[in-house]
Design a protein around this motif. Structure first.
Motif, PDB file in Angstrom:
ATOM      1  N   PHE A 183       0.847  -1.193   0.000  1.00 14.09           N
ATOM      2  CA  PHE A 183       0.000   0.000   0.000  1.00 14.09           C
ATOM      3  C   PHE A 183       0.885   1.246   0.000  1.00 14.09           C
ATOM      4  O   PHE A 183       1.906   1.299   0.681  1.00 14.09           O
ATOM      5  N   ASP A 184       0.484   2.254  -0.758  1.00 11.79           N
ATOM      6  CA  ASP A 184       1.228   3.525  -0.810  1.00 11.79           C
ATOM      7  C   ASP A 184       0.804   4.403   0.366  1.00 11.79           C
ATOM      8  O   ASP A 184      -0.057   5.265   0.243  1.00 11.79           O
ATOM      9  N   TRP A 185       1.395   4.163   1.526  1.00 20.33           N
ATOM     10  CA  TRP A 185       1.050   4.892   2.743  1.00 20.33           C
ATOM     11  C   TRP A 185       1.355   6.373   2.619  1.00 20.33           C
ATOM     12  O   TRP A 185       0.644   7.204   3.182  1.00 20.33           O
ATOM     13  N   TYR A 186       2.409   6.720   1.889  1.00 20.30           N
ATOM     14  CA  TYR A 186       2.813   8.127   1.786  1.00 20.30           C
ATOM     15  C   TYR A 186       1.885   8.924   0.882  1.00 20.30           C
ATOM     16  O   TYR A 186       1.744  10.131   1.044  1.00 20.30           O
ATOM     17  N   GLY A 187       1.246   8.264  -0.060  1.00 20.82           N
ATOM     18  CA  GLY A 187       0.309   8.942  -0.949  1.00 20.82           C
ATOM     19  C   GLY A 187      -1.141   8.836  -0.508  1.00 20.82           C
ATOM     20  O   GLY A 187      -2.037   9.393  -1.141  1.00 20.82           O
ATOM     21  N   ALA A 188      -1.388   8.131   0.577  1.00 18.13           N
ATOM     22  CA  ALA A 188      -2.762   7.881   1.040  1.00 18.13           C
ATOM     23  C   ALA A 188      -3.341   9.091   1.765  1.00 18.13           C
ATOM     24  O   ALA A 188      -2.619   9.915   2.331  1.00 18.13           O
TER      25      ALA A 188
END
Length: 90
Positions: free
Chosen positions: A27-32
């Motif tokens: 999962f792209d946590w930084y873009g979430a």
């Protein structure tokens, strides 16, 4: 990032939503988009992350913090409304 979860809950989530908690690693946590989930008193602070994973699909992840770890509570694919709002990664 460090992740943890309950294996029984993971199996239940996989049966219900078709998604394993292992997806948290992709999962792209930084873009979430992350918001506090205060719809009810859970006895702990919970958060809702909406974003995309490596497969390009959108997911909603409910989680809490346990020390340095993210404890995954639920993962499901975006519903129709979320896809229209957050789109699909190209």
């Amino acid at each position: 990032m460090e992740f943890e979860w309950d294996e029984a809950k993971n199996a239940s989530n996989l049966a219900k939503h078709g998604v394993s908690f292992e997806l948290a690693h992709e999962f792209d946590w930084y873009g979430a988009i992350v918001v506090r989930d205060d719809r009810m008193d859970y006895g702990e602070e919970r958060y809702l992350a909406r974003g995309h994973a490596a497969d390009g699909a959108g997911y909603s992840i409910v989680f809490t913090r346990r020390g340095a770890a993210i404890r995954v509570i639920s993962i499901r694919p975006f519903n129709r409304k979320e896809y229209s709002r957050y789109g699909k990664r190209e």
